[in-house]
Design an enzyme around this catalytic site. Structure first.
Site, PDB file in Angstrom:
ATOM      1  N   GLU B 284       0.848  -1.200   0.000  1.00  9.47           N
ATOM      2  CA  GLU B 284       0.000   0.000   0.000  1.00  9.47           C
ATOM      3  C   GLU B 284       0.880   1.245   0.000  1.00  9.47           C
ATOM      4  O   GLU B 284       0.640   2.204   0.727  1.00  9.47           O
ATOM      5  CB  GLU B 284      -0.907   0.018   1.239  1.00  9.47           C
ATOM      6  N   CYS B 367     -10.291   0.053   7.636  1.00 11.67           N
ATOM      7  CA  CYS B 367      -9.916   1.447   7.847  1.00 11.67           C
ATOM      8  C   CYS B 367     -10.720   2.421   6.993  1.00 11.67           C
ATOM      9  O   CYS B 367     -11.090   3.493   7.442  1.00 11.67           O
ATOM     10  CB  CYS B 367      -8.422   1.627   7.573  1.00 11.67           C
TER      11      CYS B 367
END
Lengths: 607, 607
Positions: B284, B367
């Site tokens: 990421e 998230c």
């Protein structure tokens, strides 16, 4: 169908591969043995045998590092005897044998403190996968040495699996394929059909939920129904290679049809120009069709798996397109995985990089390094095939071979070539006595129509679009065939749906794909190089560079510095470029000098 | 420096955002509360309090899901009171308070059976990160409701950290930043400098090996020395946003210089055209400069983090480029993360897809969904800033606001606009009495020089390259300003080093980036669409489509079917294309209909 020849019957002698195989024997294989010691992979076997204590080291598939090392060492001994390596190999095999349970079970991770976890998780754990590498090692060992110590271990392990997941009774297959191929080899080696049946059962156990129906693990539908390559690239291609092995032995038409559809999907939109496969970093997986980005994952193991599959499809069909894939993936998909020193390895093989991707000595998941070693050691087995009609050259790699035709007639072949640098090949065929058979010679895809063939100095007419030349003849000792293939530099475009290669070209010459690396470009940043696609490239062999490579040089162009914003209004029209001398090197040789940018697909000058 | 205004003082009233904020309140926030129940995230607090038994559910950072929900609910209550939501919020806060240890420690993962593991792994575990979200939630709650129950919990937790990792004594910082920003907010809320000192200490604890010197965790060098954005995108940008907060309060020049260099690296080569950031799926993470592929990761949270950083840079500098980034990332980086229904979310936001990437209701690492909810709920706080000179409009989103100038003078502002669809904005400014101040109005980057301004109907001259119009005046109640910004369709090219966008354009209109999705193209495959870059696009507002969008339609071209090989010799020259009607929709709206291919950067017809 075609039949392979034994690696031990072929001695590679050329200037390109022979030094690489020597380095594999002298540097890489010893270094990898040392890694198996350092990482504790060997010690795990002693621990499982009860001769040492302590914790397990590495991962639940660390045994496979050792098995791949055994396979590499065995193939190496097949062509190049070495008492020292034989001793070392014997002692490793003794360790392996000592770790096996009385019931045949063998996996050092699930020993001592984890015995109760055996076979509780086919999805994640790699128990069958590891046994697949054990079997492959055992087959290599018996073929190379005639000794059956490891084969006996492998047979006990496979018997254990055949009883635990009995064909027709208990579905069983592994989250990581590999055992399927190995079982078919075991069948070929022992003649015991039980192993072929078990291989087929493992294939047909897929698609029934044993692996949670995961598409990533290629369990989403029965293998017979599959037509789209998906999921983890190495797993998928090991599986399909196992399917091809089963088809080779059973002729199963349904499986064969599935394989042909899968191959069309793979070759039509999911293969890098290097023969690398598995574009995605997430999951080491295949992307969607035409998803072939610059920063492809292209795991070295996946290129090896690609060769495994293509080779089996070649045996199955005889179609030359498959040997082209073997050749491309070998030179451009696997070879970049190895440093010039023979001690450092790429796991991923992107087609462009900013200079931060470097080879490493080993990995916590160390699949690639010993996979390269075993492939190189077995390379002599990929040069020829035979059939009832005669002898087939598959890879033009210089060698001397003592082969046998289908009827048992011995034929000595001497093949000399300067490939991959120059396109001339000279074969001398020496049967024991004059013998009638057909010599099949592929015209590599890279040569196109630019090919000439002479037999004993007399030209032979070759059809313009021939992908293979068949030379039926009564071959007499000392008959020669001279082949000349064009090695013009090719600017390759991709299918227009490959968005990442749009308006760009890759350079290739002979079997090699090229790249531009910063070290050769002086002050011109690699990212700013622009081509017309029609540059007249000058090929120059430079023995001192990167172990000896032919470079390509041309006057191309480069954009000037651009300090404009990242995004700006598009204006159609010429873009200012300056002349720039550009030098390309074989892709396999990149990242052996100082870190710097590298690119395979080079943008065309915008107009 | 500029000062933000309180979300509670601004009521969004337009046709674009107001319905989205309503859906956030009425659908998304309740659905996310239900997810916190289903996943056990709420139950974890009861378990830590000892009121229920059983195992911990989720991950070691699951507490942060609950804290983000509290923050979203609090900001929602700030503008839209709801007794029902107040009750629910109070009960969640009670659960949280009940889980806190006497010493102030709070993380439900490290409770009951894992108490001994507290603070043993700053690298991997997210203990400070979770407290960061607790503090952010507490600050939102006290600002929205005036109640201090959660603030007291947050203060005890921060006191615990300040004692355990005392500034100047014990280096301490978290593998996942986030607490830094929150501590500065806590300082702003309480006036206690202790929290500002702790925030600065956490920043300066980096680069000393607390996090193993990991570049991925942005611990490879002191933050003051950094100039290249690297590592995990969300972590990096949360960290830099925290740096900006510290600079805002301390004026630290060295930190500010580092921030400016980092911003230049980010905006110059690591930002997608959508404002998305973090190109790599592996980790990421940020890619190298200009590594901006079609299949970018572009995590929704990273776009939110991008807004956090850009907003703080805007407060710090007043430079309009930062408000442009907030606007772009909001419309094109964050909004795509949310489905039309308000209940499904994207984690990744690629710029092209074959039709398999779909939004999901929740994630095991959840998230993004509550991050979207809290950003939308706090959106009213991003429309204005004030300074000693006057009032600054930052985002042209229709609203009614009751603001106060620096001297305390109340000003009512009514801003009406059809943006993002039409470029007209009408402001009515109503100070309590005629007051002299400057009204600062940004000229968005997308409008370029195509802008007109009238005050009370009288044209005002605007400099051609002005990025902001300053209108000093004695403003009387009811004074109006009319702005008209050009909304011509823009074909955007990328910097030539962005290889993945080479010879392609992206379409944009107003603040929106567009894409082509298969559902609108009839029989023309998205992958085959080709543009000239100069198409005369027709914009049409279609209220029935995708919740009401303006589509762009033009006669462009498409390649025909190509069944040639994946790689082929490059031939310069025209490629056969057929005329094709092409329709583009806003990128944020994709994947709300049947699955199909989508693309933002569209290839230009090759010549």
């Amino acid at each position: 169908r075609l039949r392979p020849v034994a690696p031990r019957d072929v001695r590679i002698t050329d200037d390109f591969w022979a030094p690489r195989l020597r380095r594999n024997r002298e540097v890489t294989i010893p270094a990898q043995h040392a890694q198996c010691e350092t990482t504790g992979a060997l010690r795990n076997f002693q621990r499982a045998a009860g001769s040492v204590g302590g914790d397990f080291s590495g991962r639940y598939y660390s045994d496979s590092d050792v098995y791949k090392w055994i396979e590499a060492a065995s193939w190496s001994l097949a062509t190049d005897p070495s008492p020292e390596l034989t001793d070392r190999l014997d002692s490793v095999i003794k360790l392996v044998a000592g770790a096996q349970d009385d019931d045949g079970y063998l996996n050092t991770y699930f020993s001592v403190d984890r015995v109760g976890e055996r076979w509780t998780d086919l999805v994640v754990r790699h128990e069958m996968y590891c046994i697949g590498h054990l079997v492959a090692a055992a087959v290599a060992h018996v073929r190379a040495t005639g000794q059956t110590a490891l084969l006996d271990v492998a047979l006990r392990a496979c018997t254990h699996i055949a009883e635990r997941f009995a064909p027709g009774e208990v579905p069983g297959t592994c989250g990581h394929p590999g055992l399927e191929m190995a079982l078919v080899e075991l069948y070929r080696t022992t003649g015991d059909e039980r192993w072929l049946t078990l291989a087929a059962w493992q294939l047909d156990s897929r698609g029934a939920g044993v692996l949670d129906g995961s598409e990533y693990l290629i369990d989403h539908e029965p293998v017979r129904k599959q037509s789209r390559v998906t999921g983890h690239a190495v797993r998928a291609l090991y599986l399909y290679a196992g399917m091809a092995d089963v088809v080779l032995e059973t002729g199963d038409e349904e499986l064969r049809t599935a394989l042909e559809q899968l191959w069309a999907d793979l070759s039509g939109g999911k293969t890098a120009v290097t023969g690398g496969v598995g574009a995605r970093w997430d999951g080491e997986a295949f992307g969607d069709a035409y998803e072939l980005p610059d920063r492809a994952y292209n795991e070295t193991c996946a290129a090896i798996a690609h060769i495994f599959l293509a080779w089996r499809m070649l045996l199955l069909t005889g179609e030359p397109e498959y040997r082209d894939v073997v050749e491309t993936a070998l030179h451009n998909g696997v070879l970049p995985g190895l440093s010039q020193s023979g001690t450092e390895f790429f796991y991923q093989n992107p087609l462009a990089d900013a200079g931060r991707h470097r080879r490493e000595e080993w990995f916590s998941c160390a699949c690639c390094p010993p996979n390269i070693a075993r492939l190189l050691a077995s390379l002599p087995g990929y040069l020829y095939t035979t059939s009832d009609e005669g002898l087939w050259v598959q890879l033009y790699i210089g060698n001397e071979a003592d082969l046998r035709l289908a009827d048992g007639t011995p034929v000595h072949v001497d093949l000399a070539t300067e490939l991959p640098w120059e396109g001339t090949v000279r074969l001398t065929v020496t049967p024991e006595a004059p013998t009638e058979f057909t010599l099949f010679l592929p015209v590599p895809g890279w040569a196109g129509a630019d090919v000439s063939v002479k037999v004993n100095g007399e030209p032979v007419t070759v059809a313009t679009d021939a992908a293979r030349v068949a030379l039926p003849r009564t071959w007499a000792p000392g008959d020669t065939v001279e082949l000349t293939f064009g090695t013009e530099v090719r600017a390759l475009a991709a299918h227009p749906r490959v968005a990442a290669a749009h308006h760009r070209v890759a350079l290739a010459r002979g079997p090699l794909v090229y790249c531009v690396e910063q070290a050769d470009q002086g002050d011109t940043p690699v990212a700013d190089i622009r081509l017309t696609g029609a540059e007249p490239w000058t090929a120059e062999h430079r023995p001192e560079l990167l172990g000896g490579v032919t470079t390509l040089t041309a006057e191309a162009s480069a954009l000037g510095a651009d300090d404009g914003p990242l995004y700006r209004p598009f204006h159609n029209g010429p873009v200012a470029v300056a002349k720039a001398q550009v030098t390309a090197i074989p892709y396999y040789a990149w990242a052996n000098r100082e870190p710097g940018a590298m690119r395979v697909f080079i943008p065309l000058a915008a107009r």
